[in-house]
Scaffold this motif. Structure first.
Motif, short mmCIF file in Angstrom:
data_model
loop_
_atom_site.label_atom_id
_atom_site.label_comp_id
_atom_site.label_asym_id
_atom_site.label_seq_id
_atom_site.Cartn_x
_atom_site.Cartn_y
_atom_site.Cartn_z
N UNK A 244 -6.66 -10.41 -13.95
CA UNK A 244 -7.31 -9.54 -12.95
C UNK A 244 -6.31 -8.55 -12.37
N UNK A 245 -6.83 -7.41 -11.92
CA UNK A 245 -5.99 -6.37 -11.33
C UNK A 245 -5.84 -6.63 -9.83
N UNK A 246 -5.29 -7.77 -9.48
CA UNK A 246 -5.20 -8.16 -8.07
C UNK A 246 -4.34 -7.21 -7.25
N UNK A 247 -3.14 -6.91 -7.75
CA UNK A 247 -2.23 -6.04 -7.00
C UNK A 247 -2.70 -4.59 -7.08
N UNK A 248 -3.00 -4.13 -8.28
CA UNK A 248 -3.41 -2.74 -8.46
C UNK A 248 -4.68 -2.42 -7.66
N UNK A 249 -5.60 -3.39 -7.61
CA UNK A 249 -6.88 -3.14 -6.96
C UNK A 249 -6.80 -3.01 -5.46
N UNK A 250 -5.74 -3.50 -4.85
CA UNK A 250 -5.59 -3.40 -3.39
C UNK A 250 -5.57 -1.94 -2.94
N UNK A 251 -5.05 -1.07 -3.80
CA UNK A 251 -4.85 0.32 -3.40
C UNK A 251 -6.01 1.23 -3.79
N UNK A 252 -7.09 0.64 -4.29
CA UNK A 252 -8.27 1.41 -4.64
C UNK A 252 -9.42 1.01 -3.73
N UNK A 253 -10.19 1.99 -3.21
CA UNK A 253 -11.34 1.65 -2.37
C UNK A 253 -12.42 0.97 -3.18
#
Length: 363
Positions: A244-253
């Motif tokens: 999963x894109x756990x870290x990357x997804x934090x910075x996307x709305x």
């Protein structure tokens, strides 16, 4: 004339298609509003997403561990002057960082998180110049081989000078380099042409190697033939991790969450996509005016009509009014009355949200 079953089926499909188009065109206008979009609290949504159980964990770990046997090959290819480009479904952040921390211990590594919304590439290049200069001094390869103007390259504000320093070839070992790890080289902070050109020039420097990941299927469109084969010199690796894109997804709305500037712009963009191109262009005029005149109550209707007519977006006041009715019905625009008693149009979004919305429209 006889009609076989295949031709009859094609005819029926065509007839149904045009009937559907006719019905769609004759229907009433959309009544969707921003307030009609069901959204939830962003923290609640992220918490729910974080608790999703990962399936096939054992198989995924076996798959990712199989990539570790490729580490010596990847190091060899970097030493030969290639760049490594990782693609495939799933986050590759953990895999690439594990490779860097275990197989590149003899080299300096700089990490660029391309999934961030903004990145200062010049600071990255300055940091690389500093690292490389320290390595030159440590290995006592200095001054005879490096010209005096590069004695302190990181004090220079010229990208050309910094890149020239990194490209200097007066080093004994050809395989001595600084590695740049770029997570999501196709991310929002690096997606523009200028950033990609700088990264390509960096990759072509004698003492720089790049290990990068991409996640967008259209990412290769960022590069021309010269960049791919001469500057980046990519060695492509299909390494799906299913992570999963756990870290990357934090910075996307999140599109289903509210209460953020980016999300307000995103929901408004969704509504605008249901309108005609001319209506979107009229809205863009209004948005640009509001950003350039922050102290005013809004844009006068007459001024909007004049500008839209000059750009051949409307042919009459009636056409403009039809667009404005749609904007108001969708809650994209509200009417205010200024101190002179004149009706003005105002978009109920904060400045940063409106700027974000304009960038969404222009994509």
């Amino acid at each position: 004339m006889e009609i076989n079953d295949g031709e009859e089926e094609d005819f029926e499909f065509s007839r149904n298609y045009f009937l559907a188009k006719e019905l769609a065109g004759s229907g009433k206008k959309s009544t969707r509003k921003i307030s009609d979009i069901n959204v939830v609290d962003e923290q609640e949504l992220r918490a729910a997403a974080a608790n999703i159980e990962l399936k096939h964990e054992k198989e995924i770990n076996t798959l990712v561990n199989s990539y570790k046997s490729l580490y010596p090959k990847w190091v060899f290819e970097l030493g030969c002057g290639f760049g490594l480009l990782m693609y495939g479904f799933g986050s590759k952040k953990v895999l690439i960082e594990d490779f860097a921390s275990t197989a590149l211990t003899e080299y300096s590594v700089v990490v660029i998180n391309g999934y961030l919304q903004s990145i200062n590439l010049k600071q990255v290049v300055i940091a690389l110049a500093e690292i490389w200069w320290e390595e030159l001094k440590t290995k006592r390869r200095t001054p005879s081989g490096v010209s005096s103007k590069f004695q302190q390259p990181f004090n220079s504000q010229s990208m050309d000078d910094l890149l020239a320093f990194l490209h200097e070839s007066d080093v004994e070992e050809n395989d001595s380099f600084v590695c740049i790890v770029v997570h999501n080289i196709d991310g929002p902070g690096l997606r523009d042409s200028e950033s990609q050109q700088y990264l390509a020039r960096l990759a072509s420097c004698s003492h720089i190697r790049i290990v990068a990941s991409i996640d967008n299927v259209n990412a290769p469109l960022l590069w021309d033939k010269k960049m791919v084969h001469t500057q980046f010199n990519w060695f492509w690796y299909h390494v799906p991790t299913f992570a999963p894109y756990n870290v990357e997804g934090i910075f996307f709305p999140l599109i289903l969450a509210h209460s953020s500037t980016a999300q307000s712009a995103k929901t408004a963009a969704i509504v605008l996509q249901s309108l005609t191109p001319n209506a979107q262009s009229v809205f863009k005029i209004l948005a640009e005016y509001q950003l350039s005149h922050p102290d005013e109550e809004g844009m006068p209707v007459d001024a909007l009509y004049t500008t839209a007519r000059e750009r051949f977006l409307v042919s009459s006041q009636v056409t403009l009014n039809s667009h404005l009715i749609e904007f108001k019905d969708h809650e994209l625009v509200k009417t205010r009355r200024n101190s002179d008693g004149q009706d003005c149009l105002h978009i109920p979004l904060a400045v940063d949200a409106l700027e974000k919305l304009l960038s969404e429209i222009n994509q």
